[in-house]
Design a protein around this motif. Structure first.
Motif, mmCIF file in Angstrom:
data_model
loop_
_atom_site.group_PDB
_atom_site.id
_atom_site.type_symbol
_atom_site.label_atom_id
_atom_site.label_comp_id
_atom_site.label_asym_id
_atom_site.label_seq_id
_atom_site.Cartn_x
_atom_site.Cartn_y
_atom_site.Cartn_z
ATOM 1 N N GLU A 191 0.902 -1.153 -0.154
ATOM 2 C CA GLU A 191 -0.200 -0.129 -0.084
ATOM 3 C C GLU A 191 0.845 1.242 0.055
ATOM 4 O OE1 GLU A 191 -2.471 -0.380 3.500
ATOM 5 O OE2 GLU A 191 -3.597 -2.098 2.762
ATOM 6 N N MET A 192 2.144 1.126 -0.364
ATOM 7 C CA MET A 192 3.087 2.281 -0.316
ATOM 8 C C MET A 192 2.794 3.299 -1.497
ATOM 9 S SD MET A 192 7.391 2.335 -0.297
ATOM 10 C CE MET A 192 7.235 1.344 1.042
ATOM 11 N N SER A 193 2.621 4.757 -1.170
ATOM 12 C CA SER A 193 2.183 5.622 -2.036
ATOM 13 C C SER A 193 3.476 5.998 -2.668
ATOM 14 C CB SER A 193 1.707 6.627 -1.296
ATOM 15 O OG SER A 193 2.299 7.446 -0.352
ATOM 16 N N SER A 194 3.226 6.628 -3.773
ATOM 17 C CA SER A 194 4.485 7.230 -4.694
ATOM 18 C C SER A 194 5.056 8.210 -4.072
ATOM 19 C CB SER A 194 3.892 7.318 -6.019
ATOM 20 O OG SER A 194 2.843 8.403 -6.176
ATOM 21 N N ASP A 195 4.441 9.156 -3.042
ATOM 22 C CA ASP A 195 5.177 10.137 -2.495
ATOM 23 C C ASP A 195 5.721 9.813 -1.116
ATOM 24 O OD1 ASP A 195 2.744 9.894 -1.514
ATOM 25 O OD2 ASP A 195 2.133 11.969 -1.781
ATOM 26 N N ARG A 196 5.634 8.479 -0.861
ATOM 27 C CA ARG A 196 6.092 8.265 0.631
ATOM 28 C C ARG A 196 7.308 8.778 1.105
ATOM 29 N NH1 ARG A 196 4.378 7.145 5.519
ATOM 30 N NH2 ARG A 196 5.608 5.790 6.642
ATOM 31 N N LEU A 197 8.321 8.805 -0.063
ATOM 32 C CA LEU A 197 9.491 9.123 0.460
ATOM 33 C C LEU A 197 9.588 10.796 0.647
ATOM 34 C CD1 LEU A 197 12.682 9.034 0.730
ATOM 35 C CD2 LEU A 197 12.868 9.198 -1.803
ATOM 36 N N VAL A 198 8.998 11.426 -0.050
ATOM 37 C CA VAL A 198 8.864 12.811 0.172
ATOM 38 C C VAL A 198 7.996 13.197 1.542
ATOM 39 C CG1 VAL A 198 7.825 15.092 -0.922
ATOM 40 C CG2 VAL A 198 8.825 13.198 -2.373
ATOM 41 N N LYS A 199 7.168 12.537 1.678
ATOM 42 C CA LYS A 199 6.333 12.634 2.967
ATOM 43 C C LYS A 199 7.235 12.386 4.221
ATOM 44 C CE LYS A 199 1.718 11.825 1.690
ATOM 45 N NZ LYS A 199 0.273 11.098 1.646
#
Length: 596
Positions: free
Chosen positions: A235-243
């Motif tokens: 369920e990891m979102s594509s903007d997880r790193l940025v968040k």
């Protein structure tokens, strides 16, 4: 600066997680891969995923299969669901999932009074799994459940059975079954990084050994153990790193030394990079030290060298004084109460006979240059306790003078500004004669080039970081940019009348892309040198009408803009927004220059 004690976080960031844990490493690489893909770098994302063994294609395919399996169960397509289940679930969970699937189909047959079909189905599908389930202590099969399933063949409803009295019905039962099977498959992904291979036959991966279905909370016995507190990678979102990076910066701001100043809006928060930890720039709020020693007005000052352990200042008394900034030398003691320290100079450089307009230090802090109102440029050797005059050049007569010779009498044009070229071997000066001069230190202060083009006095000169461009600000209302090799003017800022006004100072940003200008009777302006049509921001509030030499400057990391004022105050603005941050008071006369 306000000395606010930094807060301590409850959890040490280094103890938050183990970076060597395989699941953590995998998550980090997945975040990097997803970020690259979100930026349109699809090929790079695939390379990272392949080298990190993320098997993203396989995971995406398995996820699609799970969605299809859910739909088949909800539609009661039992045969197709059973076939797909064998492809989706690992061998060590296949029988348990098949048992749950067959049990739901059997219960629906009983509920619809299809007794003969139910009996045949029980013997063909459920009976072969009975022995296997009894051997698996961890499987949640209630004691006597198979016998109760046989008893249902004699009942009119599933709820007539003691064990199945709370059966939710066909539709709700299918939903619960689909959730359980999909969750079990996702749990396998949490355990092993990807969906387990359905053809696995290694008994060491059995539920009993790996705890996929056991009831404990440690050693992997809790089926939700890997889902609690870690999140599902599926369920990891594509903007997880940025968040996560945004949360990290927010954490650093929250626990920074000047958090209260940030909360009050006194310290701007401008995060322009992530290579280093966030450091809050809090404007000073009170006088810390007073340097006493000059006998007339101070016109200029500069930090000596990159370490800024020394300050050089000069002015109308023609004396250059050196001061220590570390508080260990020249301290005359602290006055009673909250009064600031009073410092004495380390030593004095005497060689000028007229007002000194500007001083500048090379990057290493080993040499100092100074220019005065009688057209003289001096070069000094700087030490910890003393300094010496190396050479002196009279630009009016263009004759070199060595240490010990006196200047000839007569009227000389003022030289208002001097700066060091980045190569450390040349000086650039500007003054009342409207010219910009380039001096070669290695050739006894020889004038290499004299750049003409301004129509009024040049009040400040600067170079870009590479040294190929020289910038000069003039009272004619323009800032000119000169090619250092050819001496040609390649760009002019302020061609339109009134764009800058009668300039009093100019500064370039560290990367050379921005210019800061100040003018009499006008605001301080910030210019983007890539587009000179209009200034980006105007900084207002100070007074600049009585003096022609009030100079503006950038503060630490160029996050703030500073300027003196005719009324004796120092004004500080946020560079990005132009918002006033602080006004420092204490001087009784005009403040000509401020440095941070």
């Amino acid at each position: 600066f306000q000395n606010q004690r930094p807060r301590t976080p409850i959890l040490n960031p280094e103890d938050a997680f183990d970076p060597n844990r395989p699941s953590i490493s995998s998550d980090i690489m997945r975040m990097i891969s997803l970020y690259l893909e979100s930026q349109g770098l699809h090929a790079s994302a695939v390379v990272v995923a392949d080298e990190a063994h993320l098997r993203r294609t396989e995971i995406a395919s398995k996820r699609d299969q799970l969605q299809q399996l859910r739909r088949l169960i909800l539609d009661a397509d039992w045969e197709s669901a059973g076939t797909l289940l064998l492809k989706t679930c690992a061998r060590f969970s296949q029988r348990h999932c098949l048992y749950l699937l067959y049990r739901q189909e059997f219960l629906e047959l009983v509920q619809t009074q299809q007794t003969q079909r139910a009996l045949a189905f029980l013997n063909k599908r459920l009976k072969p799994l009975e022995g296997h389930l009894k051997e698996r202590d961890g499987v949640e099969v209630k004691e006597g459940e198979f016998a109760e399933l046989c008893y249902l063949l004699t009942c009119r409803s599933v709820r007539d059975s003691r064990l199945f009295s709370s059966w939710p019905g066909a539709l709700r039962g299918r939903e619960l079954l689909a959730d359980e099977i999909v969750s079990m498959a996702q749990l396998e992904e949490e355990q092993f990084g990807v969906f387990a291979n359905p053809t696995t036959t290694d008994e060491s991966f059995s539920p009993q050994n790996k705890g996929l279905i056991n009831d404990g909370s440690k050693d992997g016995s809790n089926p939700l153990h890997h889902l609690q507190g870690e999140g599902r990678r599926s369920e990891m979102s594509s903007d997880r790193l940025v968040k996560l990076l945004q949360q990290a910066v927010s954490f650093q701001v929250e626990f920074s030394r000047y958090r209260n100043s940030v909360a009050r809006g006194e310290a701007p928060v401008a995060v322009t990079g992530l290579a280093a930890d966030f450091e809050c720039v809090a404007p000073p709020t009170a006088t810390h030290e007073i340097f006493q020693g000059h006998k007339a007005g101070v016109k200029c000052l500069t930090f000596v060298g990159a370490d800024a352990s020394t300050i050089a200042s000069s002015g109308s008394d023609s004396r250059i004084l050196l001061w220590a900034t570390d508080g260990d030398t020249g301290n005359a003691g602290k006055k009673e109460g909250n009064e600031p320290h009073v410092k004495k100079p380390l030593y004095e450089l005497g060689g000028h006979t007229a007002r000194v307009w500007d001083v500048a230090s090379n990057r290493s802090g080993s040499h100092l240059s100074s220019v005065s109102a009688n057209g003289v440029v001096n070069l000094w050797k700087i030490g910890k306790r003393e300094g010496s005059l190396l050479a002196s050049l009279n630009l009016r007569s263009n004759q070199q003078k060595v240490s010990g010779e006196s200047e000839s009498a007569g009227r000389f044009d003022d030289i208002y500004s001097v700066c060091w070229h980045p190569d450390g071997r040349h000086l650039v000066t500007g003054g009342h004669d409207r010219r910009v001069q380039i001096l070669d230190i290695g050739r006894n202060m020889t004038v290499l080039k004299s750049l003409a083009g301004h129509h009024a006095a040049v009040v400040e000169v600067a170079t870009n970081p590479t040294g190929n461009l020289i910038a000069s600000a003039s009272r004619d209302g323009t800032v000119r940019f000169w090619d250092a090799m050819s001496g040609l003017c390649v760009k002019t800022l302020g061609d339109q009348p009134g764009a800058i006004g009668e300039a009093t100072s100019m500064r370039l940003s560290r990367d050379g892309s921005l210019a800061l200008t100040s003018s009499r009777h006008g605001a301080i302006r910030l210019w983007d040198l890539r587009s000179t049509a209009k200034p980006l921001i105007r900084y207002k509030g100070h007074q600049n009408s009585a003096s022609s030499f009030l100079r503006c400057s950038f503060g630490v990391r160029e996050s703030v803009v500073m300027s003196g004022s005719d009324d004796g105050s120092i004004h500080i603005w946020d560079t990005a927004s132009g918002k006033p941050l602080s006004i420092l008071e204490g001087h009784s006369g005009a403040v000509y220059r401020c440095e941070w």
